[in-house]
Design an enzyme around this catalytic site. Structure first.
Site: not given
Ligand code: GRF
Length: 182
Positions: A6, A103
């Site tokens: 998150g 992404h």
């Molecule tokens: C991020 O790298 C995002 O690009 C991908 O999932 C990851 C989530 O990271 N879709 P976080 O939970 O926001 O730290």
């Protein structure tokens, strides 16, 4: 919507709370009870709901529960932030053009679960991040913003740290771009 740590969720909330984004995060929906994103939501005083697919008879019933919660919160925009499920037609058609995702690759290159890892394994010396509208295909849909950086001479840990910094800034910019186009 988030399934994991998150950090992007927190960046969006902090962006709103600090006035960088003229919007309010009305709530978080998570699908994994153990996800760290729930404690972040509590600390940031954001309403949060756990909705689990295993408690539903179908993906469509699961997404209908999510839609009901979104209607209660009067949601205008859904930001996927490490949400590890495919968004199906039930949710897509209820919020057509209002769901965005972040992404960790320069789409259309390297869609899928490990965008950064796939790019590095392919020998890319420049990697990046994409914020895009969600459609029925995985990591597909109109691109809102992208940012890239060189990884030459960087260790994996430093690349991951930099990628997250870039993600957090890009998500704020992308939401602002959507708001200012309204
Ligand atoms: C991020 O790298 C995002 O690009 C991908 O999932 C990851 C989530 O990271 N879709 P976080 O939970 O926001 O730290």
């Amino acid at each position: 919507m988030a399934s994991g740590s998150g950090s992007n969720f927190a960046a969006i909330v902090e962006g709103c709370q600090s006035g960088k984004i003229s919007a309010e995060v009305v709530g978080l929906i998570g699908d994994k009870p153990w996800a760290k994103v729930f404690s972040r939501a509590e600390n940031l005083m954001v309403a949060n709901e756990l909705i689990e697919l295993k408690d539903c008879n179908s993906k469509s019933e699961y997404e209908t529960k999510i839609i009901e919660q979104f209607q209660t919160w009067q949601v205008d925009l859904i930001c996927l932030a490490g949400y590890m499920k495919i968004v199906d037609q039930t949710l897509l058609s209820a919020y057509s053009g209002k769901i965005i995702n972040i992404h960790p690759s320069l789409l259309p290159n390297y869609p899928g679960k490990d965008g950064l890892g796939d790019a590095l394994r392919a020998g890319e010396t420049t990697v990046g991040v994409t914020v895009h509208y969600v459609d029925e295909l995985i990591d597909h849909g109109e691109i809102i913003l992208q940012a890239s950086f060189s990884v030459v001479g960087m260790e994996l840990e430093a690349i991951e740290t930099k990628l997250h910094q870039v993600e957090h800034e890009l998500y704020v910019q992308a939401i602002n771009k959507i708001i200012s186009s309204k």
